[in-house]
Design a protein around this motif. Structure first.
Motif, PDB file in Angstrom:
ATOM      1  N   PHE A   1      -0.854  -1.777  -0.765  1.00  0.00           N
ATOM      2  CA  PHE A   1       0.275  -2.035  -0.202  1.00  0.00           C
ATOM      3  C   PHE A   1       0.978  -3.287   0.162  1.00  0.00           C
ATOM      4  O   PHE A   1      -0.340  -4.008   0.521  1.00  0.00           O
ATOM      5  N   LYS A   2       1.628  -3.749  -0.272  1.00  0.00           N
ATOM      6  CA  LYS A   2       2.788  -4.729   0.513  1.00  0.00           C
ATOM      7  C   LYS A   2       3.713  -4.344   0.568  1.00  0.00           C
ATOM      8  O   LYS A   2       4.132  -3.546   0.788  1.00  0.00           O
ATOM      9  N   ARG A   3       4.123  -5.596   2.170  1.00  0.00           N
ATOM     10  CA  ARG A   3       4.955  -5.208   2.731  1.00  0.00           C
ATOM     11  C   ARG A   3       6.642  -5.619   2.105  1.00  0.00           C
ATOM     12  O   ARG A   3       5.892  -6.549   1.741  1.00  0.00           O
TER      13      ARG A   3
ATOM     14  N   ASP B   1      -1.869 -10.315   4.226  1.00  0.00           N
ATOM     15  CA  ASP B   1      -0.948  -9.612   4.804  1.00  0.00           C
ATOM     16  C   ASP B   1      -0.299  -8.021   3.539  1.00  0.00           C
ATOM     17  O   ASP B   1       0.845  -8.005   3.764  1.00  0.00           O
ATOM     18  N   LYS B   2      -1.667  -7.419   3.433  1.00  0.00           N
ATOM     19  CA  LYS B   2      -1.717  -6.258   2.368  1.00  0.00           C
ATOM     20  C   LYS B   2      -2.252  -5.334   3.360  1.00  0.00           C
ATOM     21  O   LYS B   2      -3.245  -5.849   4.230  1.00  0.00           O
TER      22      LYS B   2
ATOM     23  N   LYS C   1      -7.313  -4.024   6.932  1.00  0.00           N
ATOM     24  CA  LYS C   1      -5.891  -4.402   7.076  1.00  0.00           C
ATOM     25  C   LYS C   1      -6.794  -5.672   5.268  1.00  0.00           C
ATOM     26  O   LYS C   1      -8.266  -5.585   5.838  1.00  0.00           O
TER      27      LYS C   1
ATOM     28  N   LYS D   1       7.882  -1.050   6.335  1.00  0.00           N
ATOM     29  CA  LYS D   1       7.458  -0.638   5.362  1.00  0.00           C
ATOM     30  C   LYS D   1       7.376  -0.953   4.222  1.00  0.00           C
ATOM     31  O   LYS D   1       6.700  -2.296   4.128  1.00  0.00           O
ATOM     32  N   TRP D   2       6.512  -0.710   3.307  1.00  0.00           N
ATOM     33  CA  TRP D   2       5.084  -0.776   2.415  1.00  0.00           C
ATOM     34  C   TRP D   2       5.355  -0.335   1.359  1.00  0.00           C
ATOM     35  O   TRP D   2       6.306   0.927   1.210  1.00  0.00           O
ATOM     36  N   GLN D   3       5.063  -1.148   0.301  1.00  0.00           N
ATOM     37  CA  GLN D   3       5.569   0.032  -1.175  1.00  0.00           C
ATOM     38  C   GLN D   3       4.680  -0.552  -1.978  1.00  0.00           C
ATOM     39  O   GLN D   3       3.235  -1.887  -1.395  1.00  0.00           O
ATOM     40  N   ARG D   4       3.410   1.111  -3.115  1.00  0.00           N
ATOM     41  CA  ARG D   4       1.859   0.512  -3.308  1.00  0.00           C
ATOM     42  C   ARG D   4       2.191  -0.652  -4.564  1.00  0.00           C
ATOM     43  O   ARG D   4       3.592  -0.046  -4.956  1.00  0.00           O
ATOM     44  N   THR D   5       1.217  -1.054  -4.619  1.00  0.00           N
ATOM     45  CA  THR D   5       1.318  -2.747  -5.763  1.00  0.00           C
ATOM     46  C   THR D   5       0.830  -1.480  -7.091  1.00  0.00           C
ATOM     47  O   THR D   5       0.016  -2.161  -8.292  1.00  0.00           O
TER      48      THR D   5
ATOM     49  N   ASN E   1       6.463   4.112   5.431  1.00  0.00           N
ATOM     50  CA  ASN E   1       6.584   3.668   6.765  1.00  0.00           C
ATOM     51  C   ASN E   1       6.701   3.653   7.571  1.00  0.00           C
ATOM     52  O   ASN E   1       6.116   5.264   7.810  1.00  0.00           O
TER      53      ASN E   1
END
Length: 154
Positions: free
Chosen positions: A150-152, A133-134, A130, A37-41, A52
């Protein structure tokens, strides 16, 4: 006897070479780095965008992307990375579309892929890669480019 040993050695070399090449292809064509699951930063103020990704099997990955604003989902898309007839494709479908739109993978490297569909005005190109870690994505057409980072979160 020497002929049999030479023949056996040649078969062994061909086998080892084939196995090495197949391992390289498998690792290059592995999209497991997208899983989770990732969220845009780098989203606009007041919005939250998520992606996701899950792995169905070795030839299919499923994703969902959505944006929330004021506790409402304002956009949503389903995504699939599928291998059909030996070729990888990214399939994307928004709620407004009846069918998935196919983007052919034009480049696959470890931790990176690029897809194209020149029949569309936008997007023509979708890239994921990749970045530590983003993950990053670039969606572009003739004159418009949208960058995603995106960050996890899980």
């Amino acid at each position: 006897m020497k002929t049999i040993l030479k023949f056996t050695a040649i078969i062994l070399i061909v086998f080892v070479f084939t196995m090495c090449n197949s391992k390289q292809t498998e690792s290059t064509e592995n999209f497991d780095w997208l899983l989770g699951k990732w969220q845009r930063t780098n989203e606009e103020q007041g919005k939250s965008t998520f992606e996701n990704w899950e792995k169905t099997n070795n030839s299919e990955y499923n994703g969902i992307g959505f944006t929330i604003q004021n506790n409402d989902t304002i956009s949503q898309e389903k995504m699939k990375i599928v291998k059909t007839d030996g070729k990888w494709n990214l399939l994307v479908k928004t709620l407004e579309e009846k069918e998935f739109i196919r983007f052919e993978m034009s480049e696959i490297q470890e931790g990176k892929f690029e897809c194209k569909n020149d029949t569309l005005d936008f997007p023509k190109l979708i890239k994921y890669w990749k970045n530590g870690d983003k993950i990053n994505a670039l969606v572009s057409g003739d004159s418009l480019k949208l960058s995603f980072e995106f960050k996890r979160i899980e």
